[in-house]
Structure formats: structure tokens, C-alpha cells
Design an enzyme around this catalytic site. Structure first.
Site, PDB file in Angstrom:
ATOM      1  N   TYR A 165       0.846  -1.195   0.000  1.00 60.66           N
ATOM      2  CA  TYR A 165       0.000   0.000   0.000  1.00 60.66           C
ATOM      3  C   TYR A 165       0.885   1.250   0.000  1.00 60.66           C
ATOM      4  O   TYR A 165       1.527   1.576   1.000  1.00 60.66           O
ATOM      5  CB  TYR A 165      -0.939   0.020   1.201  1.00 60.66           C
ATOM      6  CG  TYR A 165      -2.011  -1.052   1.200  1.00 60.66           C
ATOM      7  CD1 TYR A 165      -2.284  -1.814   0.061  1.00 60.66           C
ATOM      8  CD2 TYR A 165      -2.752  -1.320   2.345  1.00 60.66           C
ATOM      9  CE1 TYR A 165      -3.259  -2.801   0.063  1.00 60.66           C
ATOM     10  CE2 TYR A 165      -3.746  -2.300   2.353  1.00 60.66           C
ATOM     11  CZ  TYR A 165      -3.981  -3.039   1.210  1.00 60.66           C
ATOM     12  OH  TYR A 165      -4.951  -4.020   1.224  1.00 60.66           O
ATOM     13  N   GLY A 209     -24.560   4.829  -3.901  1.00 60.92           N
ATOM     14  CA  GLY A 209     -25.509   5.595  -4.689  1.00 60.92           C
ATOM     15  C   GLY A 209     -24.903   6.773  -5.418  1.00 60.92           C
ATOM     16  O   GLY A 209     -25.626   7.604  -5.989  1.00 60.92           O
TER      17      GLY A 209
END
Length: 341
Positions: free
Chosen positions: A53, A217
Site C-alpha cells: 500500500y 448511490g
């Protein structure tokens, strides 16, 4: 925050995990430390990172945060990291060989400023290194006290079973967890990977629980992403995957179902998606990967949120991947589920 055992081990961990892939890349050090503080304050304990990472930056940021914590805070943290992917350009700077993993684990411990990690995970299968070599090293690391528990990440069902069989046959330390991608839009692991984990007592630590943001969403039907989304800020990033997902009717069926439950409950769509995953069979802890503190705080709202049977059934129906034919669809369903007469 609820707590569960780490697979079949006796180690208790929070049912939500702080994922740190954004640290040092999309999240600066101050923002990362704010996330760590908020996660611990909410009752979280399991922190997951990896050497790859941001080429070690995530581990370094976590290490500096840990170093300034009082002993009682450090003692509450259950620390997990991973090794396997390239950390240099030399031929032995990658893979699951004894040589690479030995160097990778020691480097992770230095960056994290600890003498051991609670969970050390192999980040993906290595087709070049004999499994016996990998697992002999990992068993040695456990015996040396550098690692408490072992885990897998991104393994197929047959690979999980092969590791479990080898460890059992040779009396080596057994894996206790698997980290797979798992969410309402990616349920195919339920066909073989989840059963393999259940058979061998491995708990799941799902990553990408929000489907790369789809389940929040933020993407709209017939509207290209723009603004404060990863794809909106960088239109060339992942455009093929976006187009493939956006043209699938199942994607919008799932989003509509999540939105319906969220509206009825008065919670965010992200919290509904996390609550659904949180209570799936074999799941130990769901990995939250947020870019900002605000995103993390919303995600933490899923702690203690449990869906009703009707809400879960509606989400299950909308997200069913519905395999078309054998071995997973058609007669394969009956073979997997029907009891003998």
C-alpha cells in the site's frame, strides 16, 4: 461495536475493520491519523494494511500513529498486514518465497514499529513458489513470535483447501482468515470459496464492501461520473469496468433495492450495504476503506445495524448472480442444496 473471533482462533476482533489502502496516497498522514483515532473511539480494534500500500507508506503512517499511543491503546489494537507483491525491482523482491517473505515481514515490522503482528496474510497465490516453502516459512514466523495468526487473501476455493490440507498434514500453523472481494455486486465467492472457508474454519474479511462506491448511490443511471468520485476526477481510470457494470441491469436492480431499504430505515445506502455483508455466513469483519474521515464516520454508522429477514431477502433477490448452467446453475444448484432421500 460488536466483536467476533478471528476465524476459528480465540482472538476477538471488531466486526468492522479499518482498511488503510488510501493512507499515503488518497489520504495524507493527518487525515489517516484522524481516521485511526475515530475508528478506535468507535470501538474498532482490527486495523488492516499491507506492505504494497503506497510502497510502505501506509505501514509507516500507522507505525508513527502507534508509537505515540499509550500502552492501553496499543494493546487494544489487532494489527494485520500482508506480503507478496513487488517492493523493489530485483527478481526476489516479489512472491511467496522464503527469501522474499522473510525480508518483507521484517520490513513491515520496522515500518509499523512493532516486534510482531497479530495477523500476517499472503496477499495472493504464487504459482512459482512451492506451497511447502511458503507455509514452512510462515510456520517458522509464528514459532518465532513475529506473527500470531496466518491468513490468506485473494485465494480461490481449491487454493484455500490445498493450504488447509498441507497445514493439517504437516502439523503447521493453519490459516484462520481469508480476505476476498465480497459485496452485493460480487457474490460469486459464495459458490465455492465461502464453502471452502466454512469447511476449514476460516473467517472472511471482505474488502471492497461498497463495490468501489457503487453501493453508496454516487453513480447514476445514464449519467457519466463527475466531480468528487474516483472516476469523475480521473475519467480514464477504470472506465472499462464502469461501462461493463453500468450496462448491466442487475447493477441498477441492486442499487434500487439498497436505496429502498436505506430510505425506509432512514440510514445511508452505504450503511445498508455494510449491514447486509456484516451478517453473511462466515464473515468475521468487514474492511472499511475510506478516503476521508466523513466517509469513515458514515460507514461506522453500520455498527450494530442489522437488517430484517424481509430486507435481507429483498437484497438477496436483487443481487443473486444467478449462474446460468452447471456446475453452479441449473442442476448444480440442486446437487449443492438437495438432501438425499
Amino acid at each position: 461495536m460488536e466483536h467476533r473471533t478471528l476465524g476459528r482462533s480465540g482472538c476477538a476482533v471488531s466486526s468492522l475493520t479499518l482498511g488503510t489502502m488510501t493512507f499515503g496516497h488518497e489520504t495524507d498522514e493527518a487525515g489517516a491519523h484522524a481516521q485511526l483515532d475515530a475508528f478506535l473511539a468507535a470501538g474498532g480494534t482490527l486495523i488492516d494494511t499491507a506492505d504494497v500500500y503506497t510502497r510502505g507508506a501506509s505501514e509507516t503512517i500507522i507505525g508513527r500513529w502507534l508509537a505515540r499511543q499509550p500502552a492501553e491503546v496499543r494493546d487494544r489494537v489487532v494489527l494485520a498486514t500482508k506480503g507478496r507483491f513487488p517492493m523493489g525491482d530485483a527478481p526476489n523482491d516479489v512472491g511467496l518465497s522464503r527469501r522474499h517473505l522473510s525480508a518483507a515481514l521484517d520490513a513491515s515490522l520496522r515500518r509499523l514499529q512493532v516486534d510482531h503482528v497479530d495477523l500476517y496474510q499472503v496477499h495472493a497465490w504464487d504459482p512459482l513458489t512451492p506451497l511447502e516453502e511458503t507455509w514452512a516459512f510462515l510456520d517458522d514466523a509464528v514459532r518465532a513470535g513475529k506473527v500470531h495468526y496466518l491468513g490468506l487473501s485473494n485465494y480461490a476455493g481449491w487454493q484455500v483447501q490445498k493450504v488447509a490440507d498441507l497445514a493439517a498434514h504437516r502439523g503447521l500453523a493453519r490459516p484462520v482468515t481469508l480476505q476476498p472481494q465480497y459485496n452485493l455486486l460480487v457474490r460469486e465467492i459464495e459458490w465455492e470459496i465461502v464453502p471452502a472457508c466454512a469447511e476449514n474454519g476460516l473467517g472472511l474479511l471482505p474488502w471492497s464492501p461498497l463495490g468501489g462506491g457503487w453501493l453508496t448511490g454516487k453513480y447514476k443511471r445514464d449519467q457519466r461520473p463527475e466531480g468528487a468520485t474516483r472516476l469523475g476526477e480521473d475519467p480514464e481510470r477504470g472506465v472499462e469496468a464502469y461501462d461493463r457494470r453500468s450496462t448491466a441491469q442487475r447493477t441498477w436492480d441492486v442499487i434500487d433495492a439498497v436505496e429502498s431499504v436505506a430510505t425506509d430505515r432512514g440510514v445511508s445506502m452505504a450503511q445498508v450495504a455494510l449491514a447486509w455483508l456484516h451478517d453473511r455466513p462466515q464473515v468475521t469483519s468487514v474492511i472499511l476503506g475510506a478516503r476521508t474521515l466523513e466517509q469513515l464516520e458514515d460507514n461506522l454508522g453500520a455498527a450494530g445495524l442489522h437488517l430484517t429477514a424481509d430486507e435481507t431477502a429483498a437484497l438477496d433477490a436483487a443481487s443473486d448472480p444467478a449462474p446460468a448452467d452447471y456446475p453452479y446453475g441449473g442442476p448444480g444448484v440442486e446437487q449443492r442444496t438437495r438432501l438425499l432421500p
